[in-house]
Design a protein around this motif. Structure first.
Motif, short mmCIF file in Angstrom:
data_model
loop_
_atom_site.label_atom_id
_atom_site.label_comp_id
_atom_site.label_asym_id
_atom_site.label_seq_id
_atom_site.Cartn_x
_atom_site.Cartn_y
_atom_site.Cartn_z
N UNK A 168 45.88 -90.61 -37.78
CA UNK A 168 45.44 -89.93 -38.85
C UNK A 168 46.68 -90.19 -39.90
N UNK A 169 46.17 -90.39 -40.97
CA UNK A 169 47.31 -90.70 -42.09
C UNK A 169 46.74 -90.12 -43.39
N UNK A 170 47.91 -89.98 -44.15
CA UNK A 170 47.49 -89.18 -45.50
C UNK A 170 48.14 -90.00 -46.81
N UNK A 171 47.74 -90.19 -47.79
CA UNK A 171 48.57 -90.63 -48.93
C UNK A 171 49.55 -89.60 -49.56
N UNK A 172 50.38 -90.39 -50.04
CA UNK A 172 51.30 -89.43 -50.95
C UNK A 172 51.24 -89.56 -52.49
N UNK A 173 50.21 -90.50 -52.80
CA UNK A 173 50.19 -90.89 -54.03
C UNK A 173 49.66 -89.43 -54.98
N UNK A 227 54.13 -88.01 -35.00
CA UNK A 227 55.15 -88.69 -35.77
C UNK A 227 54.55 -88.95 -37.15
N UNK A 228 55.73 -88.66 -38.07
CA UNK A 228 55.46 -89.04 -39.57
C UNK A 228 56.60 -89.71 -40.02
N UNK A 255 53.84 -99.69 -37.50
CA UNK A 255 52.56 -99.83 -37.37
C UNK A 255 52.16 -100.90 -36.30
N UNK A 256 53.10 -101.80 -35.97
CA UNK A 256 52.97 -102.93 -35.12
C UNK A 256 53.27 -102.41 -33.71
N UNK A 257 54.00 -101.29 -33.67
CA UNK A 257 54.40 -100.70 -32.40
C UNK A 257 53.03 -99.88 -31.72
N UNK A 258 53.46 -99.72 -30.19
CA UNK A 258 52.57 -98.91 -29.45
C UNK A 258 52.70 -97.51 -29.85
N UNK A 259 53.80 -97.00 -30.35
CA UNK A 259 53.80 -95.75 -30.64
C UNK A 259 54.25 -95.41 -32.27
N UNK A 260 53.04 -95.98 -33.01
CA UNK A 260 52.90 -96.17 -34.43
C UNK A 260 53.06 -94.66 -35.05
N UNK A 261 53.28 -94.36 -35.98
CA UNK A 261 53.25 -93.25 -36.77
C UNK A 261 51.81 -92.60 -36.83
N UNK A 262 51.89 -91.24 -36.59
CA UNK A 262 50.55 -90.49 -36.43
C UNK A 262 50.29 -90.27 -38.01
N UNK A 263 51.01 -90.07 -38.94
CA UNK A 263 50.92 -90.03 -40.30
C UNK A 263 51.90 -90.70 -41.12
N UNK A 264 51.51 -91.04 -42.43
CA UNK A 264 52.43 -91.87 -43.26
C UNK A 264 52.12 -91.68 -44.45
N UNK A 265 52.94 -91.85 -45.56
CA UNK A 265 52.56 -91.84 -46.99
C UNK A 265 52.35 -93.17 -47.52
N UNK A 266 51.44 -93.01 -48.61
CA UNK A 266 51.15 -94.40 -49.60
C UNK A 266 51.34 -93.92 -50.82
#
Length: 151
Positions: A1-6, A54-55, A99-110
């Motif tokens: 799950x990710x969210x935008x920060x815009x 993981x954010x 994002x290329x890792x196995x333990x990629x962020x659960x959330x991140x901002x764009x």
């Protein structure tokens, strides 16, 4: 799950009054939105584990507020929240690498449509969530929209 920060960036920029108070409110609202959408259960490893979030923070200047929100959420739910901040000017490369890792962020901002287009395969639509329904009209207008989906 990710969210935008815009939508956060634009909302904070348009607010009047105490900027730190307004920033904290904006962060709390976005954090609450993220947590209410069920990301807290992601990354669970054992039956006793309540989950892990993981954010990857794209705004290092507000890491203290994110950490405070994470502590409150962990205290309330038992779900561990790790906030990692990319150094100034390195967010894009850090995000791609993470994002290329196995333990990629659960959330991140764009931050804008260019990042939305690049990372949209990692995004989940929010328009049907209870948390999205809590946003005011201005918050809903600032979200990324793609067809019938809102990110």
């Amino acid at each position: 799950m990710t969210l935008t920060s815009d939508f956060r960036r634009r909302k904070v920029a348009r607010r009047k009054g105490n900027p730190m108070k307004n920033l904290t409110k904006g962060i709390a609202a976005v954090g609450a939105l993220a947590m209410l959408t069920g990301v807290g259960a992601c990354g669970s490893n054992t039956a006793d584990d309540k989950g892990h979030v993981y954010f990857l923070n794209n705004k290092p200047e507000v890491v203290n507020q994110w950490n405070e929100l994470a502590e409150m959420y962990t205290k309330q739910t038992g779900v561990k929240v790790d906030i990692q901040s990319a150094t100034s000017g390195s967010y894009e490369s850090t995000l791609s690498s993470e994002l290329a890792k196995n333990n990629a962020p659960t959330m991140f901002g764009i931050g804008g449509f260019d990042q939305y287009a690049k990372y949209k395969d990692y995004l989940e639509p929010l328009q049907d969530t209870e948390a999205y329904k809590l946003l005011n009209d201005q918050g809903k207008q600032m979200a990324h929209k793609d067809g019938d989906n809102v990110y």
